[in-house]
Design a protein around this motif. Structure first.
Motif, mmCIF file in Angstrom:
data_model
loop_
_atom_site.group_PDB
_atom_site.id
_atom_site.type_symbol
_atom_site.label_atom_id
_atom_site.label_comp_id
_atom_site.label_asym_id
_atom_site.label_seq_id
_atom_site.Cartn_x
_atom_site.Cartn_y
_atom_site.Cartn_z
ATOM 1 N N VAL A 295 47.051 38.419 53.272
ATOM 2 C CA VAL A 295 47.267 38.831 52.296
ATOM 3 C C VAL A 295 47.793 37.070 52.233
ATOM 4 N N ILE A 296 48.987 37.093 52.528
ATOM 5 C CA ILE A 296 50.656 35.990 51.989
ATOM 6 C C ILE A 296 48.845 34.584 52.348
ATOM 7 N N GLU A 297 47.874 34.153 53.359
ATOM 8 C CA GLU A 297 46.800 33.522 53.496
ATOM 9 C C GLU A 297 46.347 33.502 52.241
ATOM 10 N N LEU A 298 45.546 34.816 51.282
ATOM 11 C CA LEU A 298 44.280 34.503 50.866
ATOM 12 C C LEU A 298 45.053 34.375 49.442
ATOM 13 N N ALA A 299 46.779 34.675 49.038
ATOM 14 C CA ALA A 299 47.290 34.480 47.892
ATOM 15 C C ALA A 299 47.666 33.540 47.707
ATOM 16 N N GLU A 300 47.319 32.171 49.603
ATOM 17 C CA GLU A 300 47.922 30.967 48.687
ATOM 18 C C GLU A 300 46.811 30.423 48.090
ATOM 19 N N GLN A 301 45.423 31.256 48.805
ATOM 20 C CA GLN A 301 44.550 30.439 47.977
ATOM 21 C C GLN A 301 43.802 30.287 47.010
ATOM 22 N N CYS A 302 43.726 31.431 46.466
ATOM 23 C CA CYS A 302 43.530 31.924 45.168
ATOM 24 C C CYS A 302 44.855 31.319 44.049
ATOM 25 N N SER A 303 46.195 30.875 44.766
ATOM 26 C CA SER A 303 46.804 30.074 44.229
ATOM 27 C C SER A 303 46.660 28.546 43.376
ATOM 28 N N THR A 304 46.310 28.739 44.693
ATOM 29 C CA THR A 304 45.713 27.014 44.620
ATOM 30 C C THR A 304 44.608 26.730 44.926
ATOM 31 N N ILE B 250 49.850 47.710 49.268
ATOM 32 C CA ILE B 250 51.107 46.989 50.129
ATOM 33 C C ILE B 250 52.035 48.212 50.351
ATOM 34 N N GLU B 251 52.935 48.355 48.549
ATOM 35 C CA GLU B 251 53.788 49.297 47.906
ATOM 36 C C GLU B 251 53.779 50.739 48.961
ATOM 37 N N GLN B 252 53.047 51.201 49.551
ATOM 38 C CA GLN B 252 52.919 52.573 50.025
ATOM 39 C C GLN B 252 53.373 52.516 51.401
ATOM 40 N N ILE B 253 52.984 50.682 51.966
ATOM 41 C CA ILE B 253 53.578 50.785 53.499
ATOM 42 C C ILE B 253 54.998 51.163 54.332
ATOM 43 N N PRO B 254 56.160 50.548 52.695
ATOM 44 C CA PRO B 254 56.670 51.564 53.569
ATOM 45 C C PRO B 254 57.198 52.915 53.950
ATOM 46 N N ALA B 255 57.581 53.583 53.324
ATOM 47 C CA ALA B 255 57.095 54.809 53.033
ATOM 48 C C ALA B 255 56.151 55.527 54.316
ATOM 49 N N VAL C 237 57.120 43.766 60.068
ATOM 50 C CA VAL C 237 56.213 44.085 59.123
ATOM 51 C C VAL C 237 57.337 44.654 58.546
ATOM 52 N N ASN C 238 58.956 45.117 58.899
ATOM 53 C CA ASN C 238 59.205 45.262 57.307
ATOM 54 C C ASN C 238 59.797 44.067 56.803
ATOM 55 N N SER C 239 60.545 43.240 57.463
ATOM 56 C CA SER C 239 60.838 42.122 56.887
ATOM 57 C C SER C 239 59.785 41.002 56.485
ATOM 58 N N LEU C 240 58.752 41.965 56.562
ATOM 59 C CA LEU C 240 57.524 40.805 56.027
ATOM 60 C C LEU C 240 57.035 41.149 54.861
ATOM 61 N N ILE C 241 57.251 42.306 54.348
ATOM 62 C CA ILE C 241 56.728 43.414 53.486
ATOM 63 C C ILE C 241 57.080 42.538 52.039
ATOM 64 N N PRO C 242 58.832 42.156 51.916
ATOM 65 C CA PRO C 242 59.145 41.972 50.395
ATOM 66 C C PRO C 242 58.399 40.428 50.136
ATOM 67 N N SER C 243 58.582 39.751 51.320
ATOM 68 C CA SER C 243 57.817 38.414 51.203
ATOM 69 C C SER C 243 56.322 38.188 50.762
ATOM 70 N N THR D 194 52.287 36.712 42.332
ATOM 71 C CA THR D 194 52.423 34.895 41.525
ATOM 72 C C THR D 194 50.856 34.862 41.569
ATOM 73 N N VAL D 195 49.752 35.211 42.077
ATOM 74 C CA VAL D 195 48.899 34.605 41.951
ATOM 75 C C VAL D 195 48.194 35.508 40.278
ATOM 76 N N LYS D 196 47.602 34.557 40.021
ATOM 77 C CA LYS D 196 47.493 34.962 38.123
ATOM 78 C C LYS D 196 45.931 34.726 38.228
ATOM 79 N N LYS D 197 45.301 34.927 39.331
ATOM 80 C CA LYS D 197 43.230 34.775 39.121
ATOM 81 C C LYS D 197 43.092 36.692 40.326
ATOM 82 N N PHE D 198 42.033 36.434 40.082
ATOM 83 C CA PHE D 198 41.977 37.362 40.360
ATOM 84 C C PHE D 198 42.491 39.720 39.802
ATOM 85 N N THR D 199 43.498 39.271 38.696
ATOM 86 C CA THR D 199 44.377 39.910 38.683
ATOM 87 C C THR D 199 44.335 41.295 38.476
#
Length: 574
Positions: free
Chosen positions: A103-112, A67-72, A39-45, A52-57
């Motif tokens: 998150v990665i899956e939906l970010a990819e869909q929004c970006s493309t 997501i930024e609250q998860i590491p703490a 999980v810790n290795s996943l969070i940065p990516s 990078t998503v420009k829609k539904f900002t």
């Protein structure tokens, strides 16, 4: 061909299901440390991709902040001494990893731009945001509530082959507070199974503020199965009487009322049982009424099975004890329902509850008493007295109704023979109420004559020797009111020794003796003959009366004077 195609499709689904099972088994074998690292290795990516998503900002900005609250949160979780020993931590990290993959899956869909419509994507992003909230909340629950340390203790293991093996009861309780609904459903199911085997063992750890709060929240879950199982446990907690304050403060009453309105038959039954127990305090009874609980409880009296009917009748009886709710109950139809259940209640308990409800309503106002009479309540109450052991509520209700009905009607309905039956066979409370009812009925020379002819007098005399102070007082009051009628006075004098002995004993000045003023009045009524006065003196009445005279008990001076004058006259006649 069609069949072959269908078989092929079924085979594909079967293979997919099998593959998912294998993947789950592999995931379950990974240690909690491995999942933390993953999980810790996943969070940065994941954060990089989301930014990078420009829609539904607006929605993505909210998601990124969560997501930024998860590491703490994970840092706090992993620093717990029981982190590596607890299965809940492993499951929690798997859930976080799954959410990050989404998150990665939906970010990819929004970006493309590969998504099915704007509204659908907005809904998916809102759902994702909710999952992140749940992940953060569940981590917080694991850290703050102490369930990590508790859930490692093996407190309960089922001995039944039919019940899934449970390594820890505390782990099940923790699952009520964290995870998705299916996980909570499974925990509820296991707790109910464990409770069937040993209710006490499950009940004691279940009685905790956090567990109560979690169960109350589940009463409003979208899943019917979860609501049914949650209310089952809530009813057990309510019946235990150990956590009423927590249940109320966590807001259990509104969802219980809604479940009685629209739940399944079993759900209605369990909710009614809980409401019955909680309605025993005036404050809770008012709150139940305030949440609209009267109408569904009345409806359940009409349509429920035996247990539901009895529980809802008991709850309504409890509410009728609160004076300011009686008019509202009447407006909602409680009088008709009470009479119907008094006549045809499935269980004896339902009929007893409704008799007590009518007792409370008849104590309220002339308007309610008239309504009960006009609805046919009097014949139903009288018929209820014909049983082998009449109870006090129905007799008290009739006593309260006596002024509302003409004496001729009471005579036609055989009131006095029934009251005689109560005096002979009823409970102590019923006997006291019957004596009081006779006293209230005998308000004229004619009605006193009818009482004298009814055969009630010997039974009232017997009550003077009752172990109950209330019975003795009611009997003394009845005799005091009836002794002026010639026939009754003669009947009392026939059994003069018993009557006079007991009335003199009731002159005792002890504060606990509430019958003394009526005993004085009764003795005054029987003091017209020298024989009676001599008997009173011989039983020690003068000593008692001197104390009562000092206490200014009404009539004591007059009776004392008559007895002393008679004693003096007797002295000079010697």
């Amino acid at each position: 061909m069609g069949t072959m195609a269908e078989l092929g499709t079924m085979g594909k689904f079967g293979a997919m299901a099998e593959e998912q099972q294998v993947n789950q088994m592999i995931m379950d074998k990974q240690s909690v440390e491995e999942w933390l690292s993953r999980v810790n290795s996943l969070i940065p990516s994941v954060l990089s991709k989301a930014k990078t998503v420009k829609k539904f900002t607006g929605r993505w900005k909210t998601i990124i902040s969560k997501i930024e609250q998860i590491p703490a949160c994970l840092s706090d979780l992993s620093s717990h001494p029981c982190f590596s020993k607890n299965k809940l931590c492993n499951e929690q990290l798997q859930s976080v990893a799954k959410t990050l993959s989404e998150v990665i899956e939906l970010a990819e869909q929004c970006s493309t731009d590969k998504y099915e419509g704007k509204l659908r994507m907005q809904s998916d992003l809102d759902s994702l945001s909710g999952k992140l909230d749940l992940n953060l909340r569940d981590c917080g629950v694991l850290i703050k509530t102490g369930v990590l340390g508790e859930a490692t203790l093996p407190l309960y293991i089922s001995s039944s082959s039919e019940t899934p093996k449970i390594s820890s009861l505390k782990e099940l309780l923790a699952r009520l507070q964290i995870g998705h609904l299916e996980s909570k459903h499974n925990a509820l199911e296991s707790l109910l199974g464990a409770m069937q085997e040993d209710e006490k063992m499950v009940l004691m750890p279940l009685i905790g503020r956090a567990n109560v709060a979690a169960l109350v929240q589940l009463l409003t879950a979208t899943s019917t199965r979860i609501r049914e199982k949650a209310v089952n446990l809530i009813s057990v907690l309510a019946e235990s009487g150990h956590c009423d304050e927590w249940l109320i403060s966590e807001g259990v009453l509104p969802p219980l009322v809604r479940l009685i309105e629209s739940g399944s038959l079993e759900t209605k039954e369990k909710a009614a049982i809980a409401i019955q127990r909680l309605s025993m305090t005036e404050e809770n009874a008012r709150e139940i009424a305030g949440h609209g609980g009267i109408t569904p409880l009345i409806d359940l009296c009409k349509t429920g099975d035996s247990v539901s009917q009895a529980a809802s009748a008991a709850a309504l009886k409890n509410m009728s004890a609160v004076s300011e709710l009686r008019q509202l109950l009447a407006e909602e139809g409680i009088i008709r329902v009470s009479i119907d259940l008094l006549n045809h209640g499935i269980l004896l308990g339902s009929r007893e509850h409704m008799a007590e409800c009518l007792q409370n309503l008849t104590a309220a106002s002339d308007a309610l008493r008239e309504a009960i009479v006009s609805e046919g309540g009097v014949p139903s109450l009288l018929a209820y007295l014909d049983g082998p052991l009449p109870q006090q509520p129905a007799v008290t209700a009739l006593r309260n109704l006596i002024p509302s009905v003409n004496p001729e009607i009471w005579v036609a309905l055989n009131l006095l023979p029934r009251l005689r039956h109560v005096l002979k066979s009823g409970s102590l409370g019923a006997q006291q109420a019957a004596a009081s009812a006779i006293c209230r009925f005998a308000c004229s020379p004619e009605t006193k004559r009818l009482v004298g002819e009814s055969g009630c007098i010997p039974e009232i005399v017997k009550l003077l020797e009752s172990k109950s102070n209330g019975c003795r007082e009611a009997a003394a009051q009845a005799i005091a009111g009836l002794v002026a009628e010639g026939r009754i006075r003669r009947e009392l004098k026939k059994d003069g020794k018993s009557v006079l002995t007991n009335l003199v004993m009731l002159l005792d000045s002890n504060p606990g003796n509430t019958a003394k003023k009526y005993a004085v009045a009764g003795l005054l009524g029987m003091s017209g003959s020298e024989k009676s006065k001599k008997m009173m003196v011989s039983y020690g009445a003068i000593g008692y009366l001197k104390k009562l005279s000092e206490m200014e008990v009404m009539g004591a001076d007059k009776l004392l004077e008559k007895l002393e004058r008679g004693k003096l006259r007797s002295f000079f006649h010697r």
